[in-house]
Write an enzyme that holds these catalytic residues in place. Structure first.
Site, PDB file in Angstrom:
ATOM      1  N   LEU A 137      38.442  55.201 -16.824  1.00 26.45           N
ATOM      2  CA  LEU A 137      39.622  54.720 -16.132  1.00 26.45           C
ATOM      3  C   LEU A 137      40.607  54.070 -17.083  1.00 26.45           C
ATOM      4  O   LEU A 137      40.269  53.354 -18.173  1.00 26.45           O
ATOM      5  CB  LEU A 137      38.898  53.547 -15.248  1.00 26.45           C
ATOM      6  CG  LEU A 137      39.836  52.730 -14.465  1.00 26.45           C
ATOM      7  CD1 LEU A 137      40.517  53.262 -13.269  1.00 26.45           C
ATOM      8  CD2 LEU A 137      39.459  51.226 -14.107  1.00 26.45           C
ATOM      9  N   HIS A 188      43.483  31.436  -9.536  1.00 21.79           N
ATOM     10  CA  HIS A 188      43.787  32.613 -10.354  1.00 21.79           C
ATOM     11  C   HIS A 188      42.539  32.914 -11.424  1.00 21.79           C
ATOM     12  O   HIS A 188      42.203  33.918 -11.511  1.00 21.79           O
ATOM     13  CB  HIS A 188      44.900  32.164 -11.452  1.00 21.79           C
ATOM     14  CG  HIS A 188      46.024  32.168 -10.883  1.00 21.79           C
ATOM     15  ND1 HIS A 188      46.754  32.749  -9.970  1.00 21.79           N
ATOM     16  CD2 HIS A 188      47.285  31.119 -10.971  1.00 21.79           C
ATOM     17  CE1 HIS A 188      47.880  32.389  -9.487  1.00 21.79           C
ATOM     18  NE2 HIS A 188      48.242  31.211 -10.249  1.00 21.79           N
ATOM     19  N   ASP A 194      47.572  39.367  -4.318  1.00 23.64           N
ATOM     20  CA  ASP A 194      48.403  38.227  -3.716  1.00 23.64           C
ATOM     21  C   ASP A 194      47.520  37.095  -3.213  1.00 23.64           C
ATOM     22  O   ASP A 194      46.521  37.506  -2.630  1.00 23.64           O
ATOM     23  CB  ASP A 194      49.535  38.596  -2.848  1.00 23.64           C
ATOM     24  CG  ASP A 194      50.342  37.440  -2.565  1.00 23.64           C
ATOM     25  OD1 ASP A 194      50.531  36.638  -3.307  1.00 23.64           O
ATOM     26  OD2 ASP A 194      51.053  37.459  -1.448  1.00 23.64           O
TER      27      ASP A 194
HETATM   28  C1  FPP Z   1      49.363  35.896  -6.984  1.00 20.31           C
HETATM   29  O1  FPP Z   1      48.803  34.799  -6.336  1.00 20.31           O
HETATM   30  C2  FPP Z   1      48.630  36.236  -8.219  1.00 20.31           C
HETATM   31  C3  FPP Z   1      49.118  35.886  -9.467  1.00 20.31           C
HETATM   32  C4  FPP Z   1      50.832  35.700  -9.574  1.00 20.31           C
HETATM   33  C5  FPP Z   1      48.630  36.569 -10.778  1.00 20.31           C
HETATM   34  C6  FPP Z   1      47.588  37.278 -10.706  1.00 20.31           C
HETATM   35  C7  FPP Z   1      46.757  36.751 -11.972  1.00 20.31           C
HETATM   36  C8  FPP Z   1      45.303  36.889 -11.814  1.00 20.31           C
HETATM   37  C9  FPP Z   1      44.406  37.457 -11.000  1.00 20.31           C
HETATM   38  C10 FPP Z   1      44.681  36.345 -13.034  1.00 20.31           C
HETATM   39  C11 FPP Z   1      45.104  36.956 -14.233  1.00 20.31           C
HETATM   40  C12 FPP Z   1      44.861  38.311 -14.548  1.00 20.31           C
HETATM   41  C13 FPP Z   1      44.165  39.235 -15.351  1.00 20.31           C
HETATM   42  C14 FPP Z   1      44.538  40.563 -15.193  1.00 20.31           C
HETATM   43  C15 FPP Z   1      43.407  38.716 -16.402  1.00 20.31           C
HETATM   44  P1  FPP Z   1      50.027  33.778  -6.139  1.00 20.31           P
HETATM   45  O2  FPP Z   1      49.819  32.680  -7.026  1.00 20.31           O
HETATM   46  O3  FPP Z   1      51.229  34.332  -5.838  1.00 20.31           O
HETATM   47  O4  FPP Z   1      49.272  33.246  -4.732  1.00 20.31           O
HETATM   48  P2  FPP Z   1      49.927  32.668  -3.490  1.00 20.31           P
HETATM   49  O5  FPP Z   1      50.780  33.806  -2.943  1.00 20.31           O
HETATM   50  O6  FPP Z   1      49.028  32.079  -2.462  1.00 20.31           O
HETATM   51  O7  FPP Z   1      50.824  31.429  -3.871  1.00 20.31           O
END
Ligand code: FPP
Length: 267
Positions: free
Chosen positions: A148, A54, A37
């Site tokens: 893994l 991201h 997050d």
């Molecule tokens: C949360 O941050 C993250 C996500 C919803 C997506 C996670 C995705 C990645 C790390 C990239 C793609 C993954 C892979 C496995 C290739 P948020 O957007 O909710 O952040 P915020 O809470 O600050 O709004």
């Protein structure tokens, strides 16, 4: 000193020493699950667009996956896209899909070389065809690997998982193959998308939020919780080591009173 498992990933001597210290100081969790997050806030705090967060978040995924493989963690489950994430602005959803495709293209060979097996849980049929194709290819490339297991939770929610399990069990009852009073914890667990793997020992959430956010609701019943104040793009292996170190100090009682397995047996 215990020997660390052989991997083909380059590592500094300092990092190797840190990992040896960790494997010597206690048990390494078999299954780690992570709610990644804070990508958006991280990007915004740097005056950038959310998608940039991201993108850098993928670097954290790579670093944490490598560190887990090196440490001998058996299962790593990452909450990469929740059912609720479909409700984000369409440009962000499209950007995340593109990022998933490009990351898989870039990383699949690396996963394979390092004996990592890729699997997914969630409603994959909601994803665009190019995502499904890229995922299927990476999954078949790595399916015989024995190191893994990296599980990406995609279009996943804990309530969806439990609902699907209930539907499958209800079908057995409907067909007269199962008496309702025989339904138990084990049977429900066996019908979840994670049926083949043990429940997480450690659940990590980044960005200082104290919520489970519809992740592995059933499976987290006795997982140890570690909250990191760091946003996901800043969460790298040293913070993972802190989380594992904290896990090693916990007294896991599973609702009972014993301090360790030996006491449980003698009781
Ligand atoms: C949360 O941050 C993250 C996500 C919803 C997506 C996670 C995705 C990645 C790390 C990239 C793609 C993954 C892979 C496995 C290739 P948020 O957007 O909710 O952040 P915020 O809470 O600050 O709004």
């Amino acid at each position: 000193m215990k020997e660390l498992s052989l991997t083909k990933i380059k590592q500094t001597q300092e990092d190797k020493n840190r990992q040896i210290e960790l494997t010597d100081s206690g048990v390494i969790p078999v299954h780690i699950a992570i709610i990644m997050d804070g990508n958006g806030r991280w990007a915004q705090s740097k005056g950038n667009i959310r998608l940039f967060g991201h993108k850098i978040g993928v670097d954290s995924v790579r670093d944490i996956t490598e560190a887990c493989a090196q440490l001998g963690v058996k299962f790593l489950t990452l909450y990469a896209f929740s059912t609720e994430n479909w409700g984000r602005p369409s440009a962000e959803v499209r950007g995340l899909m593109r990022l998933l495709v490009s990351s898989l293209r870039k990383e699949a060979d690396n996963l394979h070389r390092n004996n990592i097996r890729l699997v997914t849980i969630g409603q994959m049929d909601r994803f665009p065809d190019d995502c499904i194709k890229e995922l299927d290819e990476a999954i078949s490339l790595t399916e015989d690997n024995t190191g893994l297991e990296l599980c990406l939770a995609l279009s996943y929610s804990g309530r969806w998982d439990i609902t699907e399990a209930v539907k499958k069990i209800a079908k057995h009852v409907e067909k007269g193959r199962l008496a309702p009073n025989l339904i138990n914890d084990q049977m429900i667990g066996d019908h979840l998308s994670t049926a083949s793997i043990p429940d997480p020992d450690l659940i990590i959430r980044t960005s200082g939020e104290y919520r489970i956010s519809n992740f592995l609701l059933w499976q987290l019943a006795y997982s140890e919780l570690y909250i990191s104040e760091l946003y996901w793009p800043d969460f790298r292996r040293n913070e993972l080591y802190e989380a594992i170190h904290s896990f090693q100090k916990r007294d896991r009682r599973f609702g009972k009173v014993y301090k360790n397995k030996k006491d449980e047996i003698s009781d």
